[in-house]
Design a protein around this motif. Structure first.
Motif, PDB file in Angstrom:
ATOM      1  N   TYR A 160     -25.440  -4.423 -18.659  1.00 47.63           N
ATOM      2  CA  TYR A 160     -26.771  -3.932 -19.023  1.00 47.63           C
ATOM      3  C   TYR A 160     -27.095  -2.716 -18.162  1.00 47.63           C
ATOM      4  CZ  TYR A 160     -28.400  -7.688 -22.137  1.00 47.63           C
ATOM      5  OH  TYR A 160     -28.601  -8.524 -23.204  1.00 47.63           O
ATOM      6  N   ASP A 161     -26.454  -1.589 -18.426  1.00 50.68           N
ATOM      7  CA  ASP A 161     -26.739  -0.389 -17.627  1.00 50.68           C
ATOM      8  C   ASP A 161     -27.732   0.540 -18.322  1.00 50.68           C
ATOM      9  OD1 ASP A 161     -24.750   0.186 -19.544  1.00 50.68           O
ATOM     10  OD2 ASP A 161     -23.815   1.730 -18.307  1.00 50.68           O
ATOM     11  N   PHE A 162     -27.683   0.559 -19.642  1.00 42.99           N
ATOM     12  CA  PHE A 162     -28.539   1.438 -20.445  1.00 42.99           C
ATOM     13  C   PHE A 162     -28.542   0.803 -21.819  1.00 42.99           C
ATOM     14  CE2 PHE A 162     -28.579   4.487 -23.830  1.00 42.99           C
ATOM     15  CZ  PHE A 162     -29.308   5.605 -23.454  1.00 42.99           C
ATOM     16  N   TYR A 163     -29.733   0.498 -22.355  1.00 40.82           N
ATOM     17  CA  TYR A 163     -29.801  -0.163 -23.662  1.00 40.82           C
ATOM     18  C   TYR A 163     -31.164   0.094 -24.278  1.00 40.82           C
ATOM     19  CZ  TYR A 163     -31.447  -3.665 -20.262  1.00 40.82           C
ATOM     20  OH  TYR A 163     -32.076  -4.288 -19.215  1.00 40.82           O
ATOM     21  N   LYS A 164     -31.281  -0.245 -25.548  1.00 38.92           N
ATOM     22  CA  LYS A 164     -32.526   0.072 -26.260  1.00 38.92           C
ATOM     23  C   LYS A 164     -33.048  -1.168 -26.984  1.00 38.92           C
ATOM     24  CE  LYS A 164     -31.581   5.013 -26.892  1.00 38.92           C
ATOM     25  NZ  LYS A 164     -31.037   6.055 -27.803  1.00 38.92           N
ATOM     26  N   PRO A 165     -33.538  -2.140 -26.206  1.00 36.25           N
ATOM     27  CA  PRO A 165     -33.970  -3.399 -26.810  1.00 36.25           C
ATOM     28  C   PRO A 165     -35.362  -3.307 -27.445  1.00 36.25           C
ATOM     29  CG  PRO A 165     -34.344  -3.456 -24.452  1.00 36.25           C
ATOM     30  CD  PRO A 165     -33.716  -2.128 -24.747  1.00 36.25           C
ATOM     31  N   ASP A 166     -36.153  -2.309 -27.038  1.00 30.52           N
ATOM     32  CA  ASP A 166     -37.530  -2.211 -27.526  1.00 30.52           C
ATOM     33  C   ASP A 166     -37.549  -1.335 -28.775  1.00 30.52           C
ATOM     34  OD1 ASP A 166     -40.153  -1.839 -28.029  1.00 30.52           O
ATOM     35  OD2 ASP A 166     -40.682  -1.021 -26.053  1.00 30.52           O
ATOM     36  N   LEU A 167     -37.592  -1.987 -29.919  1.00 36.97           N
ATOM     37  CA  LEU A 167     -37.466  -1.235 -31.175  1.00 36.97           C
ATOM     38  C   LEU A 167     -38.704  -0.399 -31.486  1.00 36.97           C
ATOM     39  CD1 LEU A 167     -35.593  -3.963 -33.217  1.00 36.97           C
ATOM     40  CD2 LEU A 167     -34.634  -1.919 -32.178  1.00 36.97           C
ATOM     41  N   ALA A 168     -39.778  -0.611 -30.728  1.00 39.58           N
ATOM     42  CA  ALA A 168     -40.983   0.184 -30.958  1.00 39.58           C
ATOM     43  C   ALA A 168     -40.954   1.494 -30.181  1.00 39.58           C
ATOM     44  CB  ALA A 168     -42.218  -0.628 -30.557  1.00 39.58           C
ATOM     45  N   SER A 169     -39.952   1.653 -29.321  1.00 36.76           N
ATOM     46  CA  SER A 169     -39.882   2.854 -28.500  1.00 36.76           C
ATOM     47  C   SER A 169     -38.542   3.555 -28.662  1.00 36.76           C
ATOM     48  CB  SER A 169     -40.073   2.486 -27.023  1.00 36.76           C
ATOM     49  OG  SER A 169     -39.741   3.593 -26.202  1.00 36.76           O
ATOM     50  N   GLU A 170     -38.593   4.877 -28.596  1.00 34.64           N
ATOM     51  CA  GLU A 170     -37.357   5.645 -28.679  1.00 34.64           C
ATOM     52  C   GLU A 170     -36.634   5.649 -27.332  1.00 34.64           C
ATOM     53  OE1 GLU A 170     -35.886   9.945 -30.509  1.00 34.64           O
ATOM     54  OE2 GLU A 170     -38.006   9.606 -30.166  1.00 34.64           O
ATOM     55  N   VAL A 172     -34.033   1.476 -21.948  1.00 32.11           N
ATOM     56  CA  VAL A 172     -34.204   0.817 -20.650  1.00 32.11           C
ATOM     57  C   VAL A 172     -32.969   1.229 -19.865  1.00 32.11           C
ATOM     58  CG1 VAL A 172     -34.262  -1.394 -19.450  1.00 32.11           C
ATOM     59  CG2 VAL A 172     -35.430  -1.122 -21.665  1.00 32.11           C
ATOM     60  N   VAL A 173     -33.153   1.807 -18.679  1.00 28.52           N
ATOM     61  CA  VAL A 173     -31.985   2.332 -17.982  1.00 28.52           C
ATOM     62  C   VAL A 173     -31.992   1.949 -16.507  1.00 28.52           C
ATOM     63  CG1 VAL A 173     -33.104   4.592 -17.761  1.00 28.52           C
ATOM     64  CG2 VAL A 173     -30.653   4.445 -17.465  1.00 28.52           C
ATOM     65  N   ASP A 174     -30.869   1.413 -16.078  1.00 27.77           N
ATOM     66  CA  ASP A 174     -30.650   1.175 -14.647  1.00 27.77           C
ATOM     67  C   ASP A 174     -29.722   2.302 -14.202  1.00 27.77           C
ATOM     68  OD1 ASP A 174     -29.719   0.393 -12.153  1.00 27.77           O
ATOM     69  OD2 ASP A 174     -29.723  -1.740 -12.654  1.00 27.77           O
ATOM     70  N   GLY A 175     -30.330   3.401 -13.758  1.00 28.34           N
ATOM     71  CA  GLY A 175     -29.591   4.635 -13.484  1.00 28.34           C
ATOM     72  C   GLY A 175     -28.412   4.452 -12.538  1.00 28.34           C
ATOM     73  N   LYS A 176     -28.668   3.784 -11.412  1.00 32.11           N
ATOM     74  CA  LYS A 176     -27.607   3.606 -10.411  1.00 32.11           C
ATOM     75  C   LYS A 176     -26.463   2.772 -10.984  1.00 32.11           C
ATOM     76  CE  LYS A 176     -29.580   5.851  -7.080  1.00 32.11           C
ATOM     77  NZ  LYS A 176     -29.380   7.258  -7.368  1.00 32.11           N
ATOM     78  N   LEU A 177     -26.840   1.686 -11.671  1.00 33.01           N
ATOM     79  CA  LEU A 177     -25.801   0.834 -12.256  1.00 33.01           C
ATOM     80  C   LEU A 177     -24.996   1.618 -13.302  1.00 33.01           C
ATOM     81  CD1 LEU A 177     -24.483  -1.973 -12.587  1.00 33.01           C
ATOM     82  CD2 LEU A 177     -26.221  -2.482 -14.325  1.00 33.01           C
TER      83      LEU A 177
END
Ligand code: ACO
Length: 448
Positions: free
Chosen positions: A189-199, A202-207
């Protein structure tokens, strides 16, 4: 089919952009954080009249026209994108408007999605198709299209936007060495888009940085293994002229190449001289995870890598530094930079590409270039793409205006029943733009 690969390329990015220096000051970041710290110069973004569909309509139309390709000659069309406009209807189906007009509806392929990797999946699909028994002799067409936008915060300067189209077929100036390839796929889970209402992701930059470097190590090991099995000798950085990376921001590309130099040093490869090996020897026994967090190793390997980086990587960095992260198009924009800068000296050269998509999926693969023949020559590809002029013709927005556009787009995302402002003054003739989304969410586009 022999020498299957990329016959022709075109790139489109919005004429609207913001200087990183200006964004840095506006965001209250310390001076040099975005430009030197992230290594970025400028960032393109879609204004309210552009999106991933309009950009791909523009780039596909342009490629067909400029290389004189009859739309009936396309037998497969694959799109890579991670910008979700519709959860079911593919971007590919919008592109069919171009081909339907010419009576061609016999075109296989849909969209591929996994973060920045979708374009590579699409490209492999097309190459595999041309190499397969189901190939019908026509061209494949790959489109990578994304608008990378982040919420306000540290990730915002790592956005960007572009669409790239690549024509696929045999006897290509950019041919795949399909056996020299290594992949690394994992669940993170380093970068993903689970919130379908937002473009926004969700990003864990360091990870995400560590996941990228781990995938790079793993892909390089696999690629070396396969090369050695095939050729009966060790592979090293000396065996390819250029290295092209997925480029979220240039600093990560610098670190990535340094990481490959460290790999070669540990493997005692011929690409690293004795002085370099000596410098990196103290780090050879660092356990894997520690090596990703060692600032001393990072510094030492970047120092050793510097001359090789300048020769083998710098020519690939122009467009990603100027346009930003283009997600699926990012790796291919780096490759476009190489074609732009070095088209006349690439004959016979091997180029290694590294594709990374968070989540995560990654592949390192090899291309062999030749000068090619009109219209599918490296020379002509560079002329058609006209990267220098396109970069020059852009319009810089002040940060306040950029933030305003981001706000409008946030509000519009997933929306219906609106017409755009139709301000197309900055778009070049031939550019497609969004005019309206009606009460049933149907989208309408026009061409300037
Ligand atoms: N002058 C020069 N350099 C500076 C300055 C300054 N004034 N200030 C900071 N820096 C340097 C830092 O030292 C750091 O460099 P380093 O990594 O070599 O140490 C760099 O600038 C960035 O600073 P950080 O504090 O690490 O930045 P921050 O954590 O605020 O954000 C990040 C950076 C994590 C990359 C963020 O932009 C992000 O999350 N981006 C999206 C995620 C991403 O792109 N990941 C890449 C792979 S996945 C993908 O492609 C989406």
């Amino acid at each position: 089919a022999k020498n299957v690969g990329i016959l022709a390329v075109d790139i489109y990015f919005p004429p609207t952009c913001i200087q990183q220096e200006a964004l840095e000051a506006h965001d209250g970041a310390s001076k040099g954080k975005y430009t030197i710290g992230l290594g970025q110069d400028c960032m393109a973004f879609c204004s309210e009249v552009e999106d991933v569909i309009s950009m791909s309509l523009t780039v596909v139309t342009s490629l067909l026209e400029k290389y004189g390709i009859d739309p009936k000659q396309i037998g497969r069309l694959e799109v890579g994108s991670e910008t979700v406009i519709d959860k079911s209807k593919s971007i590919k189906t919008f592109l069919m408007t171009i081909f339907e007009k010419h009576g061609n509806t016999d075109i296989e392929g849909v969209d591929s999605t996994n973060a920045c990797y979708g374009g590579t999946a699409a490209l492999f699909n097309c190459v595999n198709w041309v190499e397969s028994s189901s190939w019908d002799g026509r061209y494949g067409l790959v489109v990578c299209t994304d608008s990378a936008v982040y919420a306000e915060g540290p990730a915002r300067p790592t956005g960007g936007a572009a669409a790239i189209a690549m024509l696929i077929g045999p006897d290509a100036p950019v041919a795949f060495e399909s056996k020299i390839r290594g992949s690394h796929m994992a669940h993170v889970y380093d970068f993903y888009k689970p919130d379908l209402a937002s473009e926004y992701p969700v990003v864990d930059g360091k990870l995400s940085q560590t996941c990228y470097l781990k995938a790079l190590d793993s892909c390089y090991k696999e690629l070396c293994k396969k090369y050695e099995k095939l050729e009966g000798k060790q592979f090293s950085l000396a065996d390819a002229e250029y290295f092209v990376f997925h480029s979220p921001y240039n600093k990560l590309v610098q670190k990535s190449f340094a990481r490959l130099v460290f790999n070669d040093s540990v493997r005692n490869a011929s690409s690293i001289d004795e002085a370099g090996k000596e410098k990196l020897a103290p780090f050879a026994d660092l356990p894997g995870d520690d090596s990703y967090n060692s600032r001393d190793l990072e510094k030492a390997s970047q120092q050793v890598a510097k001359p090789l980086y300048d020769a083998k990587v710098v020519p690939t960095t122009l467009v990603p530094k100027q346009v930003g992260n283009m997600y699926t198009a990012s790796l291919y924009a780096a490759f476009v930079s190489l074609l732009h800068n070095k088209h006349s000296s690439l004959d016979g050269k091997r180029v290694i590409l590294f594709s990374y998509g968070s989540g995560s999926t990654a592949t390192m693969f090899s291309l062999r270039l030749n000068a090619g023949q009109q219209p599918f020559s490296l020379e002509n590809i560079a002329a058609v793409m006209n990267v220098g002029e396109k970069l020059k013709a852009r319009h810089e927005f002040p940060p306040e205006k950029f933030v305003e556009v981001m706000k409008i787009m946030e509000h519009r995302y997933g929306g219906k029943d609106f017409v755009t402002n139709q301000d197309i003054s900055l778009l070049l003739p031939g550019t497609y733009y969004l005019t309206e989304v009606d009460s049933k969410y149907r989208r309408f586009y026009a061409k300037k």
